[in-house]
Motif scaffolding. Structure first.
Motif, PDB file in Angstrom:
ATOM      1  N   THR A  22     -26.009   4.143  24.126  1.00 28.21           N
ATOM      2  CA  THR A  22     -26.249   3.661  25.471  1.00 28.21           C
ATOM      3  C   THR A  22     -26.452   4.483  26.722  1.00 28.21           C
ATOM      4  O   THR A  22     -26.007   5.787  26.618  1.00 28.21           O
ATOM      5  N   ASP A  23     -26.681   3.881  27.759  1.00 26.80           N
ATOM      6  CA  ASP A  23     -26.689   4.471  29.043  1.00 26.80           C
ATOM      7  C   ASP A  23     -25.578   5.079  29.655  1.00 26.80           C
ATOM      8  O   ASP A  23     -24.590   4.562  29.846  1.00 26.80           O
ATOM      9  N   ASP A  46     -36.696   6.858  22.793  1.00 30.89           N
ATOM     10  CA  ASP A  46     -36.031   5.619  22.044  1.00 30.89           C
ATOM     11  C   ASP A  46     -35.560   5.945  20.474  1.00 30.89           C
ATOM     12  O   ASP A  46     -34.072   5.431  20.340  1.00 30.89           O
ATOM     13  N   LYS A  97     -38.257   9.766  28.041  1.00 32.69           N
ATOM     14  CA  LYS A  97     -37.191   9.012  27.604  1.00 32.69           C
ATOM     15  C   LYS A  97     -37.513   8.676  26.143  1.00 32.69           C
ATOM     16  O   LYS A  97     -38.262   7.841  25.856  1.00 32.69           O
ATOM     17  N   ASN A 133     -31.915   4.520  27.830  1.00 28.89           N
ATOM     18  CA  ASN A 133     -31.260   3.142  28.097  1.00 28.89           C
ATOM     19  C   ASN A 133     -30.396   3.010  27.017  1.00 28.89           C
ATOM     20  O   ASN A 133     -29.325   2.562  26.801  1.00 28.89           O
TER      21      ASN A 133
END
Length: 333
Positions: free
Chosen positions: A316-317, A244, A242, A276
Motif C-alpha cells: 500500500t502507499d 498496479d 505508477k 497507491n
C-alpha cells in the motif's frame, strides 16, 4: 496246584520252518542283502532319478545364462533435483543466451509452449497451471492496469491480452526470447535490459542494503540512487508510471554466476511504494535469493496469497516510510 503243562516250543518256530512261502515283507526283512541281489532292477531306480535330476538342473542353468539380457547402460540415471543459487557444486551450463549479461548461465529454449504447465526442469521459470491461474485472475481483477514484468516467457503473452486496454511492459535480458516474441506480437512493449550482478553476490548485497542509508525507501529517485541494488538504466516509462502489478520472473538466477534477482526484487519494492496499492508477484520463491530478498524488501506482513512457487505481496502507499518492513526481529541474520 496249577495243572502241569507239557513243554512246547515257541509259537514262532513253526512259522520260520514252515514250508509255505513267506510274505514279501517278511522275506525282505529276514533275507536282507540277499533280496537285493535277487532284484537288481530296484537298485537302478534311485540312480536313474539322480541322473535325470542332475541333467534337468544343468539344462535349466544353461537356459538361464544363455537367455538374452537387456542392454546395460553404465551411466547413472539423470538427477533432476534443483540446486539452490548458493550451491557450490557445478551446474550444467548451456550457452544459448547471446546477451553478455547472461555470461555462462543456462538459458531457456526459444521455442517453448505457451501452455502454463511446467514441462521440464530446463524451463524452470514456466508457471504451473495453478500458478498461472492465480496471476491471470489478479490481472483480470485489476485490468485495465499498468503491468510491469521482469522476464519474458511466451505464456505471459496471455497476460498482455488480458490487459489489452492497459499498459504492459516486459523487461528481458535474453535477445533470443525478445526476437521470438516480437515476431509473433507487435503490440507488446518489450525492452532489452542488462543485469551485471551475479547471484553469488546476494548475501554481500543484502548486508550492503542494510548498512547503507541510500538503499532505504524514500532516499531518492532510482535513476540517481547510490544503492548497489538499484536498477538505474531501465526505460524511462518504468520510472514515470505508477504500476498496479509488478511481476518478478527474471533474470534467470539459476546458477551462482548467472544474474540474480536481487536488484529486480529491490527495485520492484521501491516502484511499488510509489503507487497507491501495488501487487508484486515473485516467482521461484523456493530458491534462497528470491525468498531472502522478498522477506527483506517486500515483507511477510504484505503477503496476501501464494500458490506453488508464486508469492503475491500487496504494497500500500508507503511513499513516506523510511523502512521496508515493520520494526521487529529480522528473519535473516
Amino acid at each position: 496246584m496249577p495243572p502241569k503243562v507239557p513243554y512246547c516250543r515257541p509259537l514262532l518256530t513253526p512259522l520260520i520252518h514252515s514250508s509255505s512261502s513267506p510274505s514279501p515283507i517278511t522275506h525282505k526283512y529276514w533275507l536282507g542283502a540277499k533280496s537285493k541281489k535277487m532284484n537288481p532292477a530296484k537298485n537302478l531306480i534311485p540312480l536313474l532319478v539322480f541322473i535325470l535330476t542332475a541333467l534337468s538342473l544343468r539344462l535349466l542353468k544353461l537356459a538361464i545364462f544363455t537367455a538374452p539380457s537387456p542392454p546395460f547402460s553404465s551411466s547413472p540415471p539423470p538427477q533432476q533435483s534443483p540446486s539452490p543459487p548458493f550451491s557450490s557444486s557445478p551446474m550444467p551450463k548451456q550457452n544459448t543466451c547471446s546477451s553478455p549479461a547472461c555470461g555462462n548461465a543456462p538459458s531457456h529454449p526459444v521455442e517453448i509452449s505457451i501452455s502454463p504447465h511446467k514441462t521440464s526442469s530446463v524451463n524452470a521459470t514456466i508457471l504451473t497451471e495453478k500458478e498461472f491461474k492465480l496471476l491471470s485472475n489478479l490481472i483480470k481483477r485489476r485490468a485495465p492496469c499498468n503491468l510491469l514484468i521482469f522476464g519474458l516467457e511466451p505464456q505471459y503473452r496471455k497476460l498482455s491480452k488480458i490487459n489489452a486496454r492497459g499498459t504492459t511492459i516486459f523487461l528481458e535480458d535474453d535477445s533470443n526470447k525478445i526476437s521470438a516474441i516480437k515476431s509473433k506480437s507487435k503490440k507488446t512493449e518489450i525492452y532489452k535490459v542488462e543485469y551485471s550482478i551475479p547471484a553469488k553476490d546476494a548475501y554481500k548485497l543484502l548486508k550492503h542494503a542494510r548498512q547503507n542509508p541510500a538503499c532505504a525507501p524514500g532516499s531518492g529517485p532510482l535513476q540517481v540512487s547510490k544503492c548497489k541494488l538499484a536498477l538505474k538504466n531501465l526505460p524511462q516509462e518504468v520510472y514515470k508510471n505508477k504500476w498496479d502489478v509488478v511481476v518478478v520472473d527474471g533474470p534467470s538466477g539459476d546458477a551462482p554466476e548467472a544474474p540474480g534477482r536481487m536488484s529486480t526484487i529491490y527495485t520492484s519494492s521501491i516502484i511499488a511504494r510509489a503507487g497507491n496499492a501495488t501487487d508484486v508477484i515473485v516467482h521461484d520463491i523456493d530458491r534462497t535469493i528470491e525468498k531472502w530478498f522478498s522477506w527483506e524488501f517486500l515483507c511477510d506482513d504484505n503477503l496476501v496469497s501464494a500458490k506453488g512457487k508464486l508469492w503475491n505481496f500487496r504494497i500500500t502507499d508507503q511513499s513516506n516510510s523510511t523502512r521496508f518492513c515493520p520494526a521487529k526481529e529480522s528473519m535473516i541474520e
